[in-house]
Scaffold this motif. Structure first.
Motif, short mmCIF file in Angstrom:
data_model
loop_
_atom_site.label_atom_id
_atom_site.label_comp_id
_atom_site.label_asym_id
_atom_site.label_seq_id
_atom_site.Cartn_x
_atom_site.Cartn_y
_atom_site.Cartn_z
N LYS A 1 0.83 -1.20 0.00
CA LYS A 1 0.00 0.00 0.00
C LYS A 1 0.87 1.25 0.00
O LYS A 1 0.58 2.24 -0.70
N SER A 2 1.99 1.20 0.74
CA SER A 2 2.90 2.35 0.82
C SER A 2 3.56 2.60 -0.53
O SER A 2 3.74 3.74 -0.96
N MET A 3 3.93 1.51 -1.25
CA MET A 3 4.57 1.68 -2.57
C MET A 3 3.62 2.37 -3.54
O MET A 3 4.02 3.26 -4.30
N ILE A 4 2.35 1.95 -3.56
CA ILE A 4 1.37 2.57 -4.48
C ILE A 4 1.16 4.02 -4.12
O ILE A 4 1.02 4.89 -5.00
N ALA A 5 1.17 4.33 -2.82
CA ALA A 5 0.92 5.70 -2.38
C ALA A 5 2.09 6.62 -2.71
O ALA A 5 1.90 7.80 -3.00
N ARG A 6 3.32 6.08 -2.64
CA ARG A 6 4.51 6.93 -2.79
C ARG A 6 5.05 6.98 -4.22
O ARG A 6 5.84 7.86 -4.53
#
Length: 839
Positions: free
Chosen positions: A157-162
């Motif tokens: 989720k963090s990779m998609i957000a960043r």
């Protein structure tokens, strides 16, 4: 002729008018046209220089733009690749531990009747979708793997957000597990029993396609997860040397398209992002119109994606008909500039390679838009030039009117005295050579009239001399005719087309009246087609070179076939429309009959010689078999231990074997000679080392030297490495024959010396010198004749054929044999043999 002169003559006014035009108007017009031409050429040259300068500036700017934009996309894709590698490491670490699944995640996992283990709903915080296809049976171990991987949901989720480029992040395993974020309804999208390793987003990361085990990028493909057309950055996950699965980050085509659309390309240019295989990843609407295709940004998912689905063929830049020549440049050069024509539109194109993905960023712009201002200026300059031309036309209309009136006045003032001079010339032409000078005011015309009067007087004198010369010429022609008639050859005059113009004389055997009836006809009518062709070839050569040529031919006459020899000589005449030759033919039938008799005798002799060779060959074959039998039985008697022979019998058997071997050697040499003379002896030419030939020959004759007390000196060692071009077996036969003769015909305690040197014309000279009895000068020319023996001193055993065979064998190998000798001192035999081509 009078009619032609009348139709082409002009009046004095016309002559003056044309002179004005040629000497005044035409140069002036030409000068004006030159200046106008210079105007247009200068404008075109300056425009060309401007276009070249602008084009260099455009090419430089587009090259820089392509490089800058490619660097920007490279940094973004490299960032995604690094994130992919980090995700791969995280998955590899998670697989090392068995992490219990949360209650919420456990509740949203279920298994259907097809054996698929999947997520039926999203988590409250937004989680990943799970799909174990059931291609392989899903058991507790597989479910435990799912539990461990779900622990990575916050990281996914963090990779998609960043990462703004990323649209989805996933992990696929060798046993067809797919975990992907963000969540979607996998059971409605994925087919049952889906074999995930068969898709490109898996197998392009395996050991075969990715031996370096690093992050790589796929071509554009249709996402089975329903995200449309995208490209993925994928990386393998290994457990030791076992490929556990593949992680990936998806970037949609729409994302790439937005990236390309943000490019600010001057001159309304456009950009393309192309994969390493030529597939167009992203392009703006202008490119869609230019290539006649529409970008695929969506897909109908009414049917489940069952296999790899790549972009259609029309999206491959390498297959576009206008860009096929560009394929090699794109594949071989990382950056470049070129000009192409797409759909009849000239484009300036630059590209740069995105290193980590091997994609190409292409920028292009239309030449029409780049050079729009220049083309408009060209049109304005052309319009100015046209106005200049119209102004000159108006000026010359006025100028020609004034000039025409002046020419009219001048012609009238000159026509009368010229008419008087013309009348005088006509009278002189009729034979009236004496006239009174006319009254003419113009000095030059008066001088012309006086000159014409003088010409008339001289013409009268010349006419009288001409009549006298004609009488003398007729007398000389009569003398020449009498001389020609006395010659007993055919003499005729023939033009360059083969037409008989005149026949002066013929052989007394032929009828002169019949011969002269042929005047005006083609000489080829007298010949057969082959002779006619030879005649015209010879005639053409005489006409071209001016040299006298000879031709021998047969001619059918009233007295039978006659052989003739012809000489053709060019006749040099001035003012002749056609070139001519003098033909002199002589009857050589008697000489030809003598020559044919000689040829017939020669053929009979050659047939007899061939019959002799065939007889010798057959006889040698017939004698060899019984002679081998005789030798065999004699050797059996010699070595029979059961009933040993007496000393006297052994001596007799030894003499039989000795005589048999001598006779067998004679038969072999006769057979070789007959084969050579009949052309049936085949040789095999190859490159061979000289040392190998000589060493083998020395090993064979060394025992004979020992028995005879002859010393053998080998001075050829420095040339051992030279390669000669010959038949190895036959050159050894020649060398052995000469060495044997040097030993046999030597003096007691004599010597034989052999050495080798380079000779002219790429040949090697092998010299064999002995200290023997020598050969008389009268025998030197006979020793190469078959069966000739030198009767000098003690008779030595031999066949008398060896030297004959040696010379013929060397001749077949493009070599030769030479000999010099001094009686009582010895002989020197030289073998000349070609060196190998590579030597």
């Amino acid at each position: 002729m009078g009619r032609d002169r009348e139709t082409t003559s002009i009046s004095l006014f016309q002559w003056i008018w044309r002179t004005y035009i040629k000497t005044s108007v035409v140069p002036l017009v030409l000068v004006e046209l030159v200046f106008i031409g210079i105007y247009f050429v200068t404008n075109e040259w300056s425009r060309g220089r401007q276009i070249v300068s602008m084009k260099n500036e455009v090419l430089n700017e587009m090259s820089i733009l392509a490089l800058q934009e490619a660097s920007l996309i490279e940094s973004q894709t490299r960032r995604v690749s690094m994130l992919t590698s980090l995700y791969s490491d995280s998955v590899s670490g998670a697989l090392q531990f068995r992490i219990p699944i949360s209650e919420e995640d456990g509740n949203r996992l279920t298994m259907n009747s097809n054996g698929a283990f999947y997520s039926k709903a999203d988590s409250s915080a937004g989680g990943a979708a799970i799909f174990y296809s059931g291609f392989q049976k899903v058991g507790n171990s597989e479910k435990s793997k799912v539990s461990s991987l779900l622990a990575l949901q916050p990281f996914m989720k963090s990779m998609i957000a960043r990462e703004p480029l990323a649209s989805a992040v996933y992990y696929n395993t060798f046993d067809s597990l797919n975990i992907i974020y963000p969540y979607f309804d996998v059971i409605s999208q994925y087919p049952p029993k889906m074999n995930i390793p068969s898709f490109n987003f898996y197998y392009e990361a395996d050991l075969e396609h990715n031996p370096k085990r690093e992050a790589v990028w796929t071509d554009a493909y249709l996402d089975p997860a329903g995200n449309g057309w995208l490209a993925s950055s994928i990386a393998p996950v290994y457990s030791g040397d076992v490929l556990e699965g593949v992680v990936g980050i998806d970037v949609t085509v729409e994302t790439f398209k937005n990236q390309v659309l943000e490019m600010d390309i001057p001159w309304d240019g456009l950009g393309l992002l192309v994969s390493k295989n030529g597939s167009i990843l992203a392009m703006p609407e202008q490119a869609e119109k230019l290539f006649g295709i529409t970008e695929l940004t969506s897909h109908n998912y009414q049917e489940t994606v069952m296999k790899d689905t790549f972009k259609p063929e029309e999206f491959n830049l390498f297959t576009h008909s206008d860009l096929k020549n560009l394929t090699t440049q794109l594949n071989t050069n990382k950056t470049g500039l070129t000009e192409v024509e797409i759909n009849n539109q000239k484009q300036i194109l630059a590209w740069s390679t995105i290193e980590n993905t091997d994609w190409k960023l292409i920028v292009m712009s239309s030449e029409d838009k780049i050079f729009a201002d220049t083309n408009r200026l060209k049109q304005e300059l052309v319009e100015i030039g046209i106005l200049m031309i119209l102004g000159l036309v108006f000026f010359y209309i006025i100028y020609f009117t004034v000039l025409y009136r002046r020419a009219k006045i001048m012609s009238e003032s000159m026509s009368k005295p010229l008419m008087d001079i013309n009348h005088m010339a006509i009278e002189i032409g009729k034979g009236k050579y004496e006239h009174e000078p006319p009254d003419i005011l113009v000095h030059e015309m008066r001088e012309t009239a006086n000159t014409l009067l003088e010409v008339g007087k001289k013409l009268g004198i010349s006419n009288k001399a001409l009549i006298e010369a004609r009488d003398a010429l007729e007398s000389r022609e009569a003398d020449m005719s009498a001389m020609i008639q006395s010659i007993d050859d055919i003499i005729a005059e023939i033009d360059e087309y083969g037409v008989i113009k005149k026949i002066w004389t013929v052989d007394k055997k032929f009828n002169i009246d019949i011969a002269r009836s042929l005047e005006g006809s083609k000489i080829s009518n007298l010949f057969d087609p082959g002779t006619a062709k030879s005649f015209f070839d010879t005639l053409q050569e005489v006409l071209e070179t001016g040299q006298t040529m000879e031709l021998e031919y047969a001619l059918e006459t009233s007295i039978g076939t006659r052989w003739m020899i012809m000489n053709l000589t060019l006749i040099h005449k001035k003012n002749e429309p056609n070139r001519k030759v003098c033909m002199i033919s002589r009857d050589i039938t008697d000489r030809k009959q003598i020559e044919e008799s000689i040829v017939s005798s020669k053929e009979i002799a050659e047939k007899a010689n061939k019959a002799k060779s065939e007889f010798l060959s057959n006889m040698s074959h017939e004698l060899r078999t019984p002679m081998n039998a005789i030798l065999g039985f004699a050797q059996l008697l010699e070595y029979d231990t059961s009933e040993p022979l007496t000393v006297s019998q052994q001596e007799n058997v030894h003499e039989i074997i000795k005589a048999g071997k001598h006779l067998l050697e004679l038969i072999s040499e006769i057979l070789d000679l007959s084969r050579i003379e009949s052309g049936k002896l085949a040789i095999k030419i190859e490159s061979v080392r000289l040392g190998d030939i000589l060493e083998e020959c020395f090993s064979w004759v060394q025992p004979i030297c020992g028995l005879s007390g002859i010393r053998l000196h080998n001075n050829a060692l420095p040339m051992y490495e030279e390669s000669i071009y010959c038949d190895p077996m036959r050159i050894k036969q020649v060398v052995l024959n000469l060495l044997s003769n040097a030993i046999k015909y030597n003096k007691p305690n004599g010597s034989v010396t052999i050495h080798a040197v380079h000779a002219a014309e790429n040949q090697l000279e092998i010299v064999i010198a002995d200290t023997g009895v020598g050969i008389r000068s009268e025998d030197l020319v006979k020793i190469f004749e078959p069966f000739h023996r030198i009767l000098q001193g003690t008779q030595v055993e031999g066949t008398g054929i060896g030297l004959t065979v040696s010379r013929k064998l060397l001749g077949m190998m493009d070599g030769e044999i030479q000999v010099t000798s001094t009686v009582g001192e010895g002989s020197v035999f030289k073998i000349l043999i070609p060196l190998s081509p590579s030597a």
